[in-house]
Design a protein around this motif. Structure first.
Motif, short mmCIF file in Angstrom:
data_model
loop_
_atom_site.label_atom_id
_atom_site.label_comp_id
_atom_site.label_asym_id
_atom_site.label_seq_id
_atom_site.Cartn_x
_atom_site.Cartn_y
_atom_site.Cartn_z
N SER A 18 0.86 -1.18 0.00
CA SER A 18 0.00 0.00 0.00
C SER A 18 0.89 1.23 0.00
CB SER A 18 -0.94 0.00 1.20
OG SER A 18 -0.21 0.08 2.40
N GLY A 19 0.28 2.37 -0.23
CA GLY A 19 1.09 3.58 -0.21
C GLY A 19 0.39 4.80 -0.73
N LEU A 20 1.21 5.78 -1.08
CA LEU A 20 0.75 7.10 -1.47
C LEU A 20 1.59 7.59 -2.64
CD1 LEU A 20 -1.01 9.57 -0.60
CD2 LEU A 20 0.90 10.25 0.83
N VAL A 21 0.91 8.14 -3.65
CA VAL A 21 1.60 8.68 -4.83
C VAL A 21 1.25 10.16 -4.95
CG1 VAL A 21 1.92 8.47 -7.33
CG2 VAL A 21 1.39 6.43 -5.97
N SER A 27 3.47 18.71 -4.99
CA SER A 27 3.09 17.89 -3.83
C SER A 27 1.60 17.57 -3.75
CB SER A 27 3.55 18.55 -2.52
OG SER A 27 4.96 18.62 -2.50
N THR A 28 0.88 17.66 -4.86
CA THR A 28 -0.53 17.27 -4.86
C THR A 28 -0.63 15.75 -4.98
OG1 THR A 28 -0.69 17.57 -7.25
CG2 THR A 28 -1.40 19.41 -5.86
N PHE A 29 -1.65 15.19 -4.36
CA PHE A 29 -1.90 13.76 -4.46
C PHE A 29 -2.38 13.44 -5.87
CE2 PHE A 29 -2.85 14.73 0.06
CZ PHE A 29 -1.73 14.11 0.58
N ASN A 46 -6.72 6.39 -5.18
CA ASN A 46 -7.98 7.08 -4.89
C ASN A 46 -7.77 8.60 -4.94
OD1 ASN A 46 -6.83 7.84 -2.42
ND2 ASN A 46 -7.98 6.35 -1.23
N ASP A 47 -8.77 9.36 -4.51
CA ASP A 47 -8.69 10.82 -4.58
C ASP A 47 -7.66 11.41 -3.62
OD1 ASP A 47 -10.20 10.14 -2.34
OD2 ASP A 47 -11.54 11.87 -2.54
N LYS A 48 -7.10 10.60 -2.74
CA LYS A 48 -6.05 11.05 -1.82
C LYS A 48 -4.69 10.50 -2.23
CE LYS A 48 -9.36 11.16 1.91
NZ LYS A 48 -9.85 10.46 3.08
N GLY A 49 -4.60 9.90 -3.43
CA GLY A 49 -3.34 9.35 -3.92
C GLY A 49 -2.96 8.02 -3.29
N GLU A 50 -3.89 7.39 -2.58
CA GLU A 50 -3.61 6.15 -1.87
C GLU A 50 -3.94 4.93 -2.73
OE1 GLU A 50 -4.97 7.75 2.51
OE2 GLU A 50 -6.47 6.95 1.14
N PHE A 51 -3.21 3.84 -2.49
CA PHE A 51 -3.52 2.58 -3.14
C PHE A 51 -3.24 1.44 -2.18
CE2 PHE A 51 0.99 3.07 -3.76
CZ PHE A 51 1.50 1.79 -3.69
N SER A 52 -3.82 0.27 -2.47
CA SER A 52 -3.62 -0.91 -1.65
C SER A 52 -3.79 -2.14 -2.54
CB SER A 52 -4.63 -0.94 -0.51
OG SER A 52 -4.41 -2.07 0.30
N ILE A 61 7.30 -6.60 -9.53
CA ILE A 61 7.81 -5.34 -10.06
C ILE A 61 6.60 -4.45 -10.27
CG2 ILE A 61 8.94 -4.20 -12.00
CD1 ILE A 61 10.62 -6.75 -12.35
N LEU A 62 6.63 -3.26 -9.70
CA LEU A 62 5.53 -2.31 -9.83
C LEU A 62 5.90 -1.23 -10.83
CD1 LEU A 62 4.58 -1.72 -6.09
CD2 LEU A 62 3.77 -3.50 -7.62
N THR A 63 4.92 -0.82 -11.63
CA THR A 63 5.09 0.29 -12.56
C THR A 63 4.03 1.33 -12.22
OG1 THR A 63 5.88 -1.21 -14.28
CG2 THR A 63 5.13 0.98 -14.98
N PHE A 64 4.47 2.55 -11.96
CA PHE A 64 3.58 3.66 -11.61
C PHE A 64 3.48 4.59 -12.81
CE2 PHE A 64 5.29 2.04 -7.71
CZ PHE A 64 4.28 2.19 -6.77
N ARG A 65 2.23 4.91 -13.21
CA ARG A 65 2.02 5.81 -14.34
C ARG A 65 0.93 6.83 -14.01
NH1 ARG A 65 2.05 1.49 -19.26
NH2 ARG A 65 4.30 1.13 -19.22
N TYR A 66 1.19 8.07 -14.49
CA TYR A 66 0.21 9.13 -14.36
C TYR A 66 0.45 10.11 -15.50
CZ TYR A 66 -2.81 12.66 -12.30
OH TYR A 66 -3.82 13.55 -12.08
N LEU A 67 -0.63 10.51 -16.17
CA LEU A 67 -0.54 11.39 -17.33
C LEU A 67 0.26 12.65 -17.00
CD1 LEU A 67 -1.46 11.80 -20.25
CD2 LEU A 67 -3.46 12.98 -19.36
N GLY A 68 1.24 12.96 -17.84
CA GLY A 68 2.05 14.16 -17.67
C GLY A 68 3.20 14.00 -16.69
N HIS A 69 3.36 12.80 -16.15
CA HIS A 69 4.43 12.53 -15.20
C HIS A 69 5.29 11.38 -15.71
CE1 HIS A 69 1.83 14.97 -12.73
NE2 HIS A 69 2.76 15.02 -11.80
#
Length: 97
Positions: A18-21, A27-29, A46-52, A61-69
Protein backbone atom coordinates in the motif's frame (compact mmCIF):
# COMPACT_ATOMS: atom_id res chain seq x y z
CA UNK A 1 10.73 6.17 -3.58
CA UNK A 2 10.66 5.56 0.14
CA UNK A 3 9.54 2.24 1.54
CA UNK A 4 9.14 0.42 4.81
CA UNK A 5 7.66 -2.92 5.71
CA UNK A 6 6.39 -4.71 8.78
CA UNK A 7 4.98 -8.06 9.85
CA UNK A 8 1.15 -8.15 10.06
CA UNK A 9 -0.49 -11.33 11.44
CA UNK A 10 -3.84 -10.03 10.19
CA UNK A 11 -2.79 -10.78 6.60
CA UNK A 12 -3.28 -14.52 7.27
CA UNK A 13 -0.33 -15.67 5.20
CA UNK A 14 -0.88 -13.18 2.37
CA UNK A 15 1.16 -10.06 1.56
CA UNK A 16 0.16 -6.45 0.98
CA UNK A 17 1.57 -3.37 -0.73
CA UNK A 18 0.00 0.00 0.00
CA UNK A 19 1.09 3.58 -0.21
CA UNK A 20 0.75 7.10 -1.47
CA UNK A 21 1.60 8.68 -4.83
CA UNK A 22 2.02 12.43 -5.24
CA UNK A 23 3.54 14.97 -7.62
CA UNK A 24 7.14 16.02 -7.11
CA UNK A 25 6.33 19.40 -8.70
CA UNK A 26 3.56 20.68 -6.43
CA UNK A 27 3.09 17.89 -3.83
CA UNK A 28 -0.53 17.27 -4.86
CA UNK A 29 -1.90 13.76 -4.46
CA UNK A 30 -2.26 11.98 -7.80
CA UNK A 31 -5.80 10.68 -8.15
CA UNK A 32 -6.19 7.86 -10.69
CA UNK A 33 -2.46 7.16 -10.99
CA UNK A 34 -2.19 3.56 -12.20
CA UNK A 35 -0.03 0.95 -10.48
CA UNK A 36 0.67 -2.12 -12.62
CA UNK A 37 1.72 -5.35 -10.90
CA UNK A 38 1.70 -9.12 -11.42
CA UNK A 39 2.27 -8.79 -15.20
CA UNK A 40 -1.37 -8.10 -16.19
CA UNK A 41 -3.03 -6.55 -13.13
CA UNK A 42 -3.39 -2.90 -12.17
CA UNK A 43 -5.02 -0.70 -9.56
CA UNK A 44 -5.66 3.08 -9.45
CA UNK A 45 -4.99 5.48 -6.61
CA UNK A 46 -7.98 7.08 -4.89
CA UNK A 47 -8.69 10.82 -4.58
CA UNK A 48 -6.05 11.05 -1.82
CA UNK A 49 -3.34 9.35 -3.92
CA UNK A 50 -3.61 6.15 -1.87
CA UNK A 51 -3.52 2.58 -3.14
CA UNK A 52 -3.62 -0.91 -1.65
CA UNK A 53 -2.87 -4.29 -3.26
CA UNK A 54 -3.36 -7.69 -1.60
CA UNK A 55 -1.00 -10.31 -3.04
CA UNK A 56 0.35 -13.79 -2.56
CA UNK A 57 3.91 -13.85 -1.22
CA UNK A 58 6.47 -13.61 -4.03
CA UNK A 59 8.46 -11.21 -6.19
CA UNK A 60 6.78 -8.24 -7.87
CA UNK A 61 7.81 -5.34 -10.06
CA UNK A 62 5.53 -2.31 -9.83
CA UNK A 63 5.09 0.29 -12.56
CA UNK A 64 3.58 3.66 -11.61
CA UNK A 65 2.02 5.81 -14.34
CA UNK A 66 0.21 9.13 -14.36
CA UNK A 67 -0.54 11.39 -17.33
CA UNK A 68 2.05 14.16 -17.67
CA UNK A 69 4.43 12.53 -15.20
CA UNK A 70 7.41 10.23 -15.58
CA UNK A 71 6.78 6.49 -15.35
CA UNK A 72 8.48 4.84 -12.37
CA UNK A 73 9.40 1.13 -12.31
CA UNK A 74 10.58 -0.53 -9.10
CA UNK A 75 13.26 -3.15 -8.78
CA UNK A 76 11.94 -6.62 -7.91
CA UNK A 77 10.23 -6.45 -4.52
CA UNK A 78 10.24 -9.72 -2.59
CA UNK A 79 7.29 -10.11 -0.23
CA UNK A 80 7.16 -12.75 2.50
CA UNK A 81 4.05 -14.16 4.18
CA UNK A 82 2.32 -11.58 6.39
CA UNK A 83 4.55 -8.78 5.10
CA UNK A 84 2.99 -5.35 4.52
CA UNK A 85 5.12 -3.05 2.37
CA UNK A 86 4.32 0.67 2.42
CA UNK A 87 5.55 2.89 -0.44
CA UNK A 88 5.71 6.68 -0.64
CA UNK A 89 6.38 7.80 -4.22
CA UNK A 90 6.84 11.28 -5.68
CA UNK A 91 6.48 11.29 -9.47
CA UNK A 92 8.23 14.00 -11.46
CA UNK A 93 6.60 15.66 -14.46
CA UNK A 94 7.62 14.72 -17.96
CA UNK A 95 8.37 17.12 -20.79
CA UNK A 96 6.43 16.50 -24.00
CA UNK A 97 8.06 17.94 -27.09
Amino acid sequence: MEQTSFYDKGLNGKSKISGLVYSRTDSTFLEEAIIFYDKSSATPTNDKGEFSIDLAPGKYILTFRYLGHNTYVTKALKLEQNEHLIILLRLGTSVIE
